[in-house]
Enzyme design. Structure first.
Site, PDB file in Angstrom:
ATOM      1  N   HIS A 198      -1.376   1.961 -12.774  1.00  0.00           N
ATOM      2  CA  HIS A 198      -0.482   1.012 -13.081  1.00  0.00           C
ATOM      3  C   HIS A 198       0.809   1.435 -13.378  1.00  0.00           C
ATOM      4  CE1 HIS A 198      -0.327  -2.982 -15.464  1.00  0.00           C
ATOM      5  NE2 HIS A 198       0.516  -2.026 -16.435  1.00  0.00           N
TER       6      HIS A 198
ATOM      7  N   GLY B  44       0.955  -1.297  -0.116  1.00  0.00           N
ATOM      8  CA  GLY B  44       0.011  -0.103   0.194  1.00  0.00           C
ATOM      9  C   GLY B  44       0.711   1.021  -0.050  1.00  0.00           C
TER      10      GLY B  44
END
Lengths: 215, 215
Positions: free
Chosen positions: A112, A15
């Site tokens: 991405h 994260g």
């Protein structure tokens, strides 16, 4: 100041992009607040980051024998409970289904680690190394049912250095990812992104740049 | 100073990349010299640019009813007559065949107006606009029988601006193309590019950068 817009973050891993959003939301003038963090993995460090920041952290397990849409329906319930308006995928490793996308139409974002349309799918950094490109980067885009498709909001390019290994390249891309996602979320929640035939029109503010260089 | 290495340039159009190479070869310490420019089009402005620079300019027509390899064989003959060691495609619009590639093994370069592997083929700049990317660029690569494949030598990235049309984007990409091709040719003729399993290892000099930003 206007009320902050509640966002939800889905994460499967450590994260670091979540952390970049937590940090951005800690700034006085940032227009979003993270209302909930959800992970499919109970031990994802993303959940721990959320707890440390005082953000509700929810584990929604993925039951392998059930359809994926059921998993998404459970997440939608959690997101709605927390008043979420926008959903951010941040290292979320499962494909989302129309169940989630229809619940938040044109309000699901993903980041991405490549300059899409190059290097879709898993291991994008390794794909770039294997292809021998000199430049790669990261992309924030609206999520559509396809993998790593969907209208592009912002991109950042970084050089691939001759002595790069996977970790060095991943770290360089992450630096630009951590600039991109807070920018995209700010533009999203402020209503400054408009979808136009598969492309994104940005009502940019002075000084904002949706094309970054992380050289 | 070592003798300059003779290169040949194949061009179909106006030849702005040819001009960038002509300009580079005009610098006192540049290690290459253009021995001949060939075009498949009699009226290509590239041929005129060559003549103005005192470089032999040869029109090798493409006869539609003959195999493409015959056309390449005719070009190989011209290139050999002029002692060419490296071949540079610069806006050359025909696919080259093994006839040319086998005559100059691992010594044929091309420049493509996109960050490969994105946007192969024709109209790469329009493809980038249509895809709504925020970053595109240009690539110099070794030529292989596939279209716009082959090991990558150097790349330059440029932003796509919200108000870009095809001409503005093309011009921005050309600026970085004109920096890339002289760099790649210098490294090529100095023997500083090594093919290694589909990737290119560069023996770079201080200050050389095979990843450029044209922002």
């Amino acid at each position: 100041m206007a009320a902050r817009v509640p966002i939800g973050v889905l994460a499967s891993g450590s994260g670091t992009n979540l952390q970049a959003l937590i940090d951005a939301c800690g700034e006085p003038d940032y227009p979003a607040t993270i209302a909930v963090v959800i992970s499919n993995r109970r031990d994802a460090f993303a959940l721990e980051r959320a707890r440390r920041a005082g953000i509700p952290a929810v584990h929604v397990p993925r039951f392998r024998k059930r359809p994926r849409s059921e998993h998404d329906a459970a997440m939608v319930e959690v997101l709605r409970e927390h008043g979420v308006r926008w959903v951010c995928l941040a290292g979320y490793m499962l494909l989302v289904t129309p169940t989630l996308l229809d619940a938040f139409p044109d309000r699901v974002l993903n980041i991405h680690p490549a300059l899409l349309p190059s290097f879709r799918g898993l291991h994008a950094q390794q794909q770039a190394l294997d292809a021998g490109v000199r430049i790669t980067g990261a992309t924030v885009h609206f999520v559509t049912p396809g993998m790593d498709e969907g209208p592009i909001i912002c991109q950042g390019a970084v050089p691939v250095r001759p002595d790069d290994d996977l970790e060095r390249l991943r770290a360089r891309i992450l630096q630009v990812e951590h600039r991109l996602y807070p920018l995209a979320v700010r533009q999203a929640v402020e209503g400054r992104l408009r979808l136009d035939g598969g492309r994104v029109r940005v009502d940019a503010r002075p000084g904002e740049d949706n094309a970054l260089w992380g050289g």
